[in-house]
Design an enzyme around this catalytic site. Structure first.
Site, mmCIF file in Angstrom:
data_model
loop_
_atom_site.group_PDB
_atom_site.id
_atom_site.type_symbol
_atom_site.label_atom_id
_atom_site.label_comp_id
_atom_site.label_asym_id
_atom_site.label_seq_id
_atom_site.Cartn_x
_atom_site.Cartn_y
_atom_site.Cartn_z
ATOM 1 N N SER A 139 0.849 -1.183 0.000
ATOM 2 C CA SER A 139 0.000 0.000 0.000
ATOM 3 C C SER A 139 0.895 1.247 0.000
ATOM 4 C CB SER A 139 -0.962 -0.058 1.193
ATOM 5 O OG SER A 139 -2.002 0.864 1.045
ATOM 6 N N ASP A 315 -8.768 -6.882 -4.390
ATOM 7 C CA ASP A 315 -8.443 -5.513 -3.944
ATOM 8 C C ASP A 315 -9.273 -4.501 -4.737
ATOM 9 O OD1 ASP A 315 -7.254 -3.081 -3.279
ATOM 10 O OD2 ASP A 315 -5.200 -3.803 -3.496
ATOM 11 N N HIS A 344 -7.688 -5.350 -0.297
ATOM 12 C CA HIS A 344 -6.425 -4.612 -0.196
ATOM 13 C C HIS A 344 -5.595 -5.054 1.019
ATOM 14 C CE1 HIS A 344 -3.905 -1.147 -1.106
ATOM 15 N NE2 HIS A 344 -3.999 -0.715 0.128
#
Lengths: 370, 370
Positions: A139, A315, A344
């Protein structure tokens, strides 16, 4: 507001010039290390934390740490530093502005992923580290992994960016805007000038709840909560709620939101959203009139780390398409799309599969440490 | 707060008992019709509106209306009625409670999809309609389509539920909770007891922004906005924002949120979220100790409308899996999964393909009207 730093180090720099042109003074950098630097000073594993993480990897990615695990401090000198603007030790809106003697609050200057990477590099320099064996992160941490490679060509040997992107997408900018508006609609926010003992807890909590959902998927909520209600529990906070069942999915989110807002700061939250909005690996790196696609191709082609790029197929925030774009542009990149309902957050949830994929890559690409 | 009713009718019932056991008095039902009832009184197309829609189909699904289109008032008598709790004419939190002389506000009793369908059936009874040729609706409208079939077996001949589900999922309950918390965190909300001239505009606007994103997809935002900024525009509402670019995705959401909050009411919004939370076609319909799956199978097997069920493949809110469950359980159902980046809102966006699919089904299944 900063959490206790369990054995973490804090380094202080007299000054640091940000990408926006503003110079911060007396800059703290919180970081933590595990293991021992070898004599060549090159067995370094840099872990980059996501949005709400800290330098203490054991708090948020502990399942991958340990002997014979992916993050093995018997083989690597593991380093993780907290980003600018985060409430966990590095200088942030919660720090005192030396020029005013007051907390920065909403006047903390904007920072970028590049500012973080370049700042953390100064710590590696202090430790006389000559190269990074591997940089790993998911991320926002994956954004930093990409920037490490591009800010210091040749310094990073291998890289594992996960569930990340070459540029923050319009979709993620939009979700950031939703969270910004949620926080701003809490009257306690007061444009960021709230007293430390009266923070906009409700707004921050609601923003976190929205964020948490974008990190998951429909299937993960069905598996975990479905329509189950907390037995015998009804909502009752407002007239509109009275008598309704309290669904487990609701009570879970309320709990998570409240927990988060007691440990994080609203100005820090907004600052980091803005930092992610600036993420664009092509910014300032392409000379001449290339269009967006050509500029991205040009920048990605310079990456020499033969990275392992990890996606989670469910995701909805940074979908596999964005990692495929990285894999197609970076020479000798490998894309591993993990099938999981976790969304995610899969990079923090699918521990066994992530651990196995990372370990396999490290053993092949950095065999001298195995 | 109710919008002007362009040629819509309002029927008033002296009383109506809700599923929760509470009886409403002086109940208004806003509805609108197009076309002419045939002599058999059976050429009826019932359109069920989604969350923020109204009885005026031309305002939100106009592209499907017209001569030789799917919603053709030369062939069908088209009927759409506003749901309980919506601000567009039917009795809602914005109505006066006859027993107190004050607005209901947050004390408006909870209603269900079944309450809406049974209430609207009373209007059809007043019009001496003998059967519905086809019921059509997407999202919450699709929930109503399912309930029409189950509340009045044999009364509905054909049905087209779109982007909907047999039961509101834990995932959708969770998103509803996020929107509820956003509205509650606006101090102006005051547990729902806000004066009409000082509504919680910011909270409602932010909740709508979150909702709007769940109705779309990452790909749709990339296509439409990407990282484009409004040229020369910077954010400047708070110190934290000063000097940052204003991205198009941001300014679009701000505009949409503000527009919405000037036309909708926060208590109505919360009421309808709660209504959707109750949606479960098995509720009270299965006798004995069947488990959840068996109960659903049993209920779906009683549906005789041979429905056309429409999915959008990029729908992150009610993903195709939920419509597949309907299609697998309902005898002779047909599932049409439309490939589109439009997400959940695809049923309102992919007009050409939705129109073609609906028309093809109607011409085959209701050939006597063509």
């Amino acid at each position: 507001m900063a959490l206790a730093l369990n054995g973490e180090s804090i380094s202080t720099l007299p000054q640091y010039e940000l990408e926006c042109g503003i110079t911060l003074h007396s800059v703290n950098i919180a970081y933590k290390t595990w293991g021992t630097l070898n004599t060549e000073r090159n067995n370094v594993m840099v872990i980059c934390h996501p949005f709400t993480g800290s330098a203490d990897v054991e708090k948020w990615w502990s399942k991958l740490m340990g002997c014979r695990q992916a993050f093995d401090s018997n083989r690597f000198f593991i380093f993780c530093a907290n980003v600018l603007g985060s409430p966990f030790g590095t200088t942030s809106p919660l720090s005192e502005n030396p020029s005013t003697g007051k907390l920065y609050g909403p006047d903390f200057p904007p920072t970028t992923i590049r500012d973080d990477v370049r700042l953390h590099k100064l710590i590696l320099d202090q430790l006389r580290i000559v190269s990074i064996a591997v940089a790993i992160g998911g991320s926002m941490g994956g954004m930093a992994v990409l920037e490490w490679q591009l800010c210091f060509p040749g310094f990073v040997r291998r890289a594992i960016p996960m569930v990340t992107c070459a540029k923050q997408s319009g979709w993620c900018i939009a979700w950031g805007e939703v969270m910004r508006q949620i926080i701003c609609s809490d009257a306690a926010f007061n444009n960021g000038y709230y007293p430390p003992d009266r923070p906009p807890t409700q707004g921050l909590s609601a923003a976190r709840m929205a964020g948490l959902l974008t990190y998951r998927s429909s299937a993960s909520y069905e598996e975990r909560f479905g329509r189950k209600a907390r037995s015998g529990m009804t909502c009752g906070e407002t007239a509109e709620e009275a008598g309704h069942p309290l669904y487990l999915a609701q009570s879970y989110l309320r709990y998570k939101g409240a927990l988060f807002s007691s440990n994080f700061d609203a100005n820090c939250y907004l600052h980091i959203i803005r930092k992610m909005d600036t993420h664009d690996i092509t910014r300032g790196r392409v000379i001449g009139g290339l269009d967006e696609d050509a500029a991205l191709t040009a920048v990605l082609s310079t990456v020499t780390t033969r990275p392992l790029i990890i996606s989670i197929d469910s995701d909805i925030l940074c979908p596999p398409k964005e990692q495929r774009q990285l894999a197609e542009g970076i020479p000798d990149a490998k894309l591993d799309i993990i099938s999981s309902v976790a969304g995610h957050d899969g990079f923090l949830v699918e521990n066994e599969r992530i651990n196995a994929a990372v370990l396999k890559y490290l053993q092949r690409e950095l065999s001298e440490f195995y």
